[in-house]
Write a protein that holds these residues in place. Structure first.
Motif, PDB file in Angstrom:
ATOM      1  N   TYR A 171      38.391  45.414  41.422  1.00  0.00           N
ATOM      2  CA  TYR A 171      38.014  43.846  41.466  1.00  0.00           C
ATOM      3  C   TYR A 171      37.526  43.662  43.089  1.00  0.00           C
ATOM      4  CZ  TYR A 171      40.681  44.411  37.267  1.00  0.00           C
ATOM      5  OH  TYR A 171      41.672  44.744  36.079  1.00  0.00           O
ATOM      6  N   TYR A 199      36.960  40.396  45.886  1.00  0.00           N
ATOM      7  CA  TYR A 199      37.038  38.848  46.213  1.00  0.00           C
ATOM      8  C   TYR A 199      36.324  38.632  47.725  1.00  0.00           C
ATOM      9  CZ  TYR A 199      40.867  39.245  42.741  1.00  0.00           C
ATOM     10  OH  TYR A 199      41.379  39.414  41.692  1.00  0.00           O
ATOM     11  N   LEU A 234      36.978  35.213  43.458  1.00  0.00           N
ATOM     12  CA  LEU A 234      36.546  36.356  42.703  1.00  0.00           C
ATOM     13  C   LEU A 234      35.146  36.830  42.508  1.00  0.00           C
ATOM     14  CD1 LEU A 234      37.330  38.800  40.623  1.00  0.00           C
ATOM     15  CD2 LEU A 234      36.899  37.161  38.840  1.00  0.00           C
ATOM     16  N   TYR A 242      34.648  41.729  38.927  1.00  0.00           N
ATOM     17  CA  TYR A 242      35.721  42.258  37.803  1.00  0.00           C
ATOM     18  C   TYR A 242      35.142  43.210  37.054  1.00  0.00           C
ATOM     19  CZ  TYR A 242      33.655  39.321  34.068  1.00  0.00           C
ATOM     20  OH  TYR A 242      33.062  38.815  32.991  1.00  0.00           O
ATOM     21  N   ARG A 243      36.051  44.001  36.577  1.00  0.00           N
ATOM     22  CA  ARG A 243      36.115  45.098  35.738  1.00  0.00           C
ATOM     23  C   ARG A 243      35.015  46.094  36.440  1.00  0.00           C
ATOM     24  NH1 ARG A 243      36.339  42.222  29.925  1.00  0.00           N
ATOM     25  NH2 ARG A 243      38.229  41.373  30.135  1.00  0.00           N
ATOM     26  N   TRP A 286      44.911  47.536  39.836  1.00  0.00           N
ATOM     27  CA  TRP A 286      46.173  47.670  39.284  1.00  0.00           C
ATOM     28  C   TRP A 286      46.465  49.209  39.763  1.00  0.00           C
ATOM     29  CZ3 TRP A 286      50.164  45.017  37.830  1.00  0.00           C
ATOM     30  CH2 TRP A 286      51.103  45.927  37.084  1.00  0.00           C
ATOM     31  N   VAL A 313      49.583  45.063  41.769  1.00  0.00           N
ATOM     32  CA  VAL A 313      48.234  44.932  42.027  1.00  0.00           C
ATOM     33  C   VAL A 313      48.333  45.347  43.512  1.00  0.00           C
ATOM     34  CG1 VAL A 313      46.593  43.211  42.615  1.00  0.00           C
ATOM     35  CG2 VAL A 313      48.059  42.800  40.416  1.00  0.00           C
ATOM     36  N   VAL A 314      47.319  46.187  43.698  1.00  0.00           N
ATOM     37  CA  VAL A 314      47.447  46.419  45.296  1.00  0.00           C
ATOM     38  C   VAL A 314      46.056  45.849  45.628  1.00  0.00           C
ATOM     39  CG1 VAL A 314      48.877  48.314  45.245  1.00  0.00           C
ATOM     40  CG2 VAL A 314      46.269  48.572  44.538  1.00  0.00           C
ATOM     41  N   PHE A 315      45.889  45.691  47.094  1.00  0.00           N
ATOM     42  CA  PHE A 315      44.582  45.088  47.689  1.00  0.00           C
ATOM     43  C   PHE A 315      44.265  46.143  48.981  1.00  0.00           C
ATOM     44  CE2 PHE A 315      43.725  40.919  46.077  1.00  0.00           C
ATOM     45  CZ  PHE A 315      44.974  40.578  45.395  1.00  0.00           C
ATOM     46  N   TRP A 359      50.057  40.756  46.692  1.00  0.00           N
ATOM     47  CA  TRP A 359      50.361  40.027  45.516  1.00  0.00           C
ATOM     48  C   TRP A 359      51.857  40.136  45.161  1.00  0.00           C
ATOM     49  CZ3 TRP A 359      52.536  43.107  41.174  1.00  0.00           C
ATOM     50  CH2 TRP A 359      52.842  42.370  40.108  1.00  0.00           C
ATOM     51  N   TYR A 378      45.038  41.032  32.312  1.00  0.00           N
ATOM     52  CA  TYR A 378      43.907  41.329  33.120  1.00  0.00           C
ATOM     53  C   TYR A 378      44.329  41.107  34.751  1.00  0.00           C
ATOM     54  CZ  TYR A 378      41.530  42.140  28.758  1.00  0.00           C
ATOM     55  OH  TYR A 378      41.097  42.302  27.392  1.00  0.00           O
ATOM     56  N   TRP A 379      44.332  42.252  35.529  1.00  0.00           N
ATOM     57  CA  TRP A 379      44.635  41.843  36.989  1.00  0.00           C
ATOM     58  C   TRP A 379      43.464  41.516  37.899  1.00  0.00           C
ATOM     59  CZ3 TRP A 379      49.345  41.027  37.141  1.00  0.00           C
ATOM     60  CH2 TRP A 379      50.453  41.765  36.139  1.00  0.00           C
ATOM     61  N   TYR A 380      42.703  40.451  37.618  1.00  0.00           N
ATOM     62  CA  TYR A 380      41.894  39.874  38.330  1.00  0.00           C
ATOM     63  C   TYR A 380      42.236  38.380  38.430  1.00  0.00           C
ATOM     64  CZ  TYR A 380      38.850  39.007  34.263  1.00  0.00           C
ATOM     65  OH  TYR A 380      38.227  38.772  33.192  1.00  0.00           O
ATOM     66  N   PHE A 381      42.310  37.737  39.712  1.00  0.00           N
ATOM     67  CA  PHE A 381      42.432  36.362  39.980  1.00  0.00           C
ATOM     68  C   PHE A 381      41.215  35.711  39.883  1.00  0.00           C
ATOM     69  CE2 PHE A 381      46.828  37.132  40.292  1.00  0.00           C
ATOM     70  CZ  PHE A 381      46.947  38.565  40.855  1.00  0.00           C
ATOM     71  N   ASP A 382      40.885  34.709  38.823  1.00  0.00           N
ATOM     72  CA  ASP A 382      39.555  34.182  38.601  1.00  0.00           C
ATOM     73  C   ASP A 382      39.747  32.694  39.081  1.00  0.00           C
ATOM     74  OD1 ASP A 382      39.573  33.349  34.992  1.00  0.00           O
ATOM     75  OD2 ASP A 382      41.006  32.925  36.243  1.00  0.00           O
TER      76      ASP A 382
END
Lengths: 112, 124
Positions: A35, A37, A47, A50-51, A92, A101-103, B49, B108-112
């Motif tokens: 993902y 951002y 966002l 995604y995916r 993830w 979750v990792v950034f 997170w 699902y692991w995205y923050f919308d």
């Protein structure tokens, strides 16, 4: 030290195409979605992708995402001044030491 | 449309417990389509997170914070909350609440959708 690795900075001139990389491992990018951002100065993250490569409604098609193995990239074409922001990748992580979750550490994009 | 708003003390003393609430407006926190999460950002640094919760109370926590974090939900108030115990200066950050999609109670692991964030400073 972030689990996902991004370059701290990137730059481009208006109209150019810029790419931002995100490197991980088999437990995160290698086996899960990526993902992206965008965080404009002084605002909450938004966002962008995604995916791996899907854009939410309202995100211009100038923004695109891709993934290969344990790395991912965000591409911005037709660079505009309003694209100047921090960009973060995320995924993830199925780490045995504890999933979550990792950034990435973030990439500051400057439009010259 | 649905909005998220963080609230809570802006200043917490070291060793005490940080407590924040996120109020969901314009929609129901009991929707089966979403999880609700907390993310923080120390000044000038990246995103981290903290954890997430479903309306049923099911939780996921960041392993590095799990021993100090409790996230709860109050469906009657359309709110979810964060408690972080034994805080230090390293916990000084902007704290965001956010929404992330769910399917069949699996996230699902995205923050919308994100709140505007609230700065919490840990200092005596």
């Amino acid at each position: 030290q972030s689990v996902l690795t991004q370059p701290p900075s990137a730059s481009g001139t208006p109209g150019q195409r810029v790419t931002i990389s995100c490197s991980g491992s088999s437990s995160n990018i290698g086996s899960n979605y990526v993902y992206w951002y965008q965080q404009l100065p002084g605002t909450a993250p938004k966002l962008l992708i995604y995916r791996n490569n899907q854009r939410p409604s309202g995100v211009p098609d100038r923004f695109s995402g891709s993934k290969s193995g344990t790395s991912a990239s965000l591409a911005i074409s037709g660079l505009r001044s309003e694209d100047e922001a921090d960009y973060y990748c995320a995924a993830w992580d199925d780490s045995l030491s504890g999933p979550g979750v990792v950034f990435g550490g973030g990439t500051k994009l400057t439009v010259l | 449309q649905l909005q998220l708003q963080e609230s809570g003390p802006g200043l917490v003393k070291p060793s005490e417990t940080l407590s924040l609430t996120c109020t969901v407006s314009g929609g129901s926190i009991s929707s089966s389509s979403y999880y609700w999460g907390w993310i923080r950002q120390p000044p000038g640094k990246g995103l981290e997170w903290i954890g997430s919760i479903y309306y049923s109370g099911s939780t996921y926590y960041n392993p590095s914070l799990k021993s100090r974090v409790t996230i709860s939900v109050d469906t009657s108030k359309n709110q979810f909350s964060l408690k972080l115990s034994s805080v230090t200066a390293a916990d000084t950050a902007v704290y965001y609440c956010a929404r992330h999609p769910s399917l069949a109670a699996r996230p699902y692991w995205y923050f919308d959708l994100w709140g505007r964030g609230t700065l919490v400073t840990v200092s005596s």
